[in-house]
Design an enzyme around this catalytic site. Structure first.
Site, PDB file in Angstrom:
ATOM      1  N   CYS A 182       0.835  -1.206   0.000  1.00  0.00           N
ATOM      2  CA  CYS A 182       0.000   0.000   0.000  1.00  0.00           C
ATOM      3  C   CYS A 182       0.866   1.251   0.000  1.00  0.00           C
ATOM      4  O   CYS A 182       1.405   1.645   1.046  1.00  0.00           O
ATOM      5  CB  CYS A 182      -0.930  -0.014   1.203  1.00  0.00           C
ATOM      6  SG  CYS A 182      -1.930   1.481   1.349  1.00  0.00           S
TER       7      CYS A 182
ATOM      8  N   CYS B 255      -0.362   4.106   2.182  1.00  0.00           N
ATOM      9  CA  CYS B 255      -0.073   3.944   3.611  1.00  0.00           C
ATOM     10  C   CYS B 255       1.410   4.168   3.908  1.00  0.00           C
ATOM     11  O   CYS B 255       1.760   4.788   4.905  1.00  0.00           O
ATOM     12  CB  CYS B 255      -0.415   2.529   4.086  1.00  0.00           C
ATOM     13  SG  CYS B 255      -1.928   1.849   3.405  1.00  0.00           S
ATOM     14  N   ASP B 256       2.288   3.631   3.079  1.00  0.00           N
ATOM     15  CA  ASP B 256       3.706   3.550   3.457  1.00  0.00           C
ATOM     16  C   ASP B 256       4.652   4.419   2.640  1.00  0.00           C
ATOM     17  O   ASP B 256       5.829   4.548   2.998  1.00  0.00           O
ATOM     18  CB  ASP B 256       4.173   2.082   3.339  1.00  0.00           C
ATOM     19  CG  ASP B 256       3.381   1.163   4.268  1.00  0.00           C
ATOM     20  OD1 ASP B 256       2.914   1.655   5.309  1.00  0.00           O
ATOM     21  OD2 ASP B 256       3.228  -0.023   3.936  1.00  0.00           O
TER      22      ASP B 256
END
Ligand code: NAP
Length: 320
Positions: free
Chosen positions: A146, A149-150
């Site tokens: 993701c 997200c990261d």
């Protein structure tokens, strides 16, 4: 053993299921939530956030929060209002008649383990992984599924994205905001992604392509250090030093147990009513990634869990 009857059973314990549980228990529906059972790093109770390190985009946590801590807080909040959580996995369901029947353990048992007036399905989806040694261990330490997200953690890093579809190019384009370079590793010399995404990616100076290539190994002790690429035409191998590897080769919804019971799209995602959580079976609702092919975020899953609980509450109210 006669089946244990409940007003509402929620199957799945990610942000969607637990939010549904918070709302349903506050609505005095006494829900039972089947959390699932741990089976691999990317498939365990609590859902995808259990394998995420820092979550910085969940509103309400200005300093960020660790994924497992966030899920523990969700769980405690659901329990506080009376949700019963059981670390059990539904192995078979019969949604053809009411009360609905749910088996845990032996799917061939004559009697179901539970019956329920209403069911909320929130079993999520899992990213397809490369299944290479070291991959699971390095999830959260360089290996990710993701970028939203990261990506932020890879400022000025060299990273690789595997896949040639829209997801891979979307991840690659997003990652160029942070990374020094992004290498898209694709097993063919032609992308599957839509033309517009291809054009954007091909025009981006930070994006490079490793055509006809697959990742043969993932290397690093505590964090990712490099991947070994193999050219599928020549069998030539080369090392690509990267500290981030984003695997974007598709998702699979966790819907095997519901096949033939509720309407699904071609990819196996449960079809829900527009702007709602209703499935084609009255009394069965779905929320979170199991019915979301677009957003797949913890906050959107939580929002749809809230919708499912409200839909279930109203439906149960109308039945009684
Ligand atoms: P996808 O379209 O199925 O693409 C998966 C990609 O991964 C393909 O390029 C495939 O290669 C590759 N792949 C599959 N298994 C592999 C393996 N074991 N090793 C190496 N490569 C592998 O999946 P997606 O990109 O997640 O997209 C899913 C759907 O969502 C699509 O309909 C897509 O259009 C849509 N989507 C749309 C957007 C958008 O519009 N912004 C964004 C994301 C997703 P091959 O090409 O060789 O099969």
């Amino acid at each position: 053993m006669p089946a244990d009857h409940r007003q509402l059973i929620i199957i799945g314990s990610g942000p969607a299921g637990l939010t549904a549980a918070i709302y349903a228990s506050r609505a005095a529906l006494d829900p039972l939530l089947l959390e699932g059972e741990p089976s691999s790093t990317t498939d365990q109770p609590g859902g995808a956030l259990m394998t995420t390190t820092e979550v910085e985009n969940f509103p309400g946590f200005p300093e960020g929060i660790m994924g497992p801590d966030l899920m523990l807080a969700f769980k405690q909040q659901a329990e506080r209002f009376g949700t019963e959580l059981r670390m059990e996995k539904a192995t078979k369901v019969d949604l053809s008649a009411r009360p609905f029947q749910i088996w845990v353990g032996d799917p061939d048992a004559a009697e179901p383990t539970y019956t329920a007036d209403a069911v909320i399905i929130s079993t999520g989806a899992r990213p397809v992984m490369l299944d290479l040694p070291g991959e699971q261990e390095l999830v959260g330490h360089g290996v990710s599924t993701c970028a939203t997200c990261d990506g932020f953690f890879f400022r000025d890093h060299d990273i690789a994205v595997v896949g040639g579809g829209d997801s891979a190019l979307e991840e690659a384009l997003f990652l160029t905001k942070f990374a020094r370079s992004v290498t898209v590793v694709h097993r063919r010399d032609e992308l599957r992604a839509s033309k517009i995404m291809q054009e954007r990616a091909l025009a981006n100076d930070k994006i490079h392509f490793a055509w006809n290539s697959v990742v043969d190994s993932i290397e690093g002790t505590t964090t990712l250090e490099k991947v070994r690429l193999r050219d599928v035409l020549t069998d030539e191998v080369r090392d690509l030093p990267v500290t981030g590897l984003f695997v974007a080769i598709g998702h699979r919804p966790n819907t095997d147990v519901f096949k033939g019971q509720v309407a699904m799209d071609d990819g196996g995602y449960i079809v829900t009513s527009p702007d709602g959580s209703l499935t084609d079976v009255e009394g069965v609702f779905a929320c979170g990634d199991v019915q979301d092919t677009v957003y797949r975020q913890a906050i959107t899953a939580a929002g749809s869990g809230c919708m499912a609980a409200i839909d279930a509450e109203r439906w149960l109210e109308a039945q009684h």
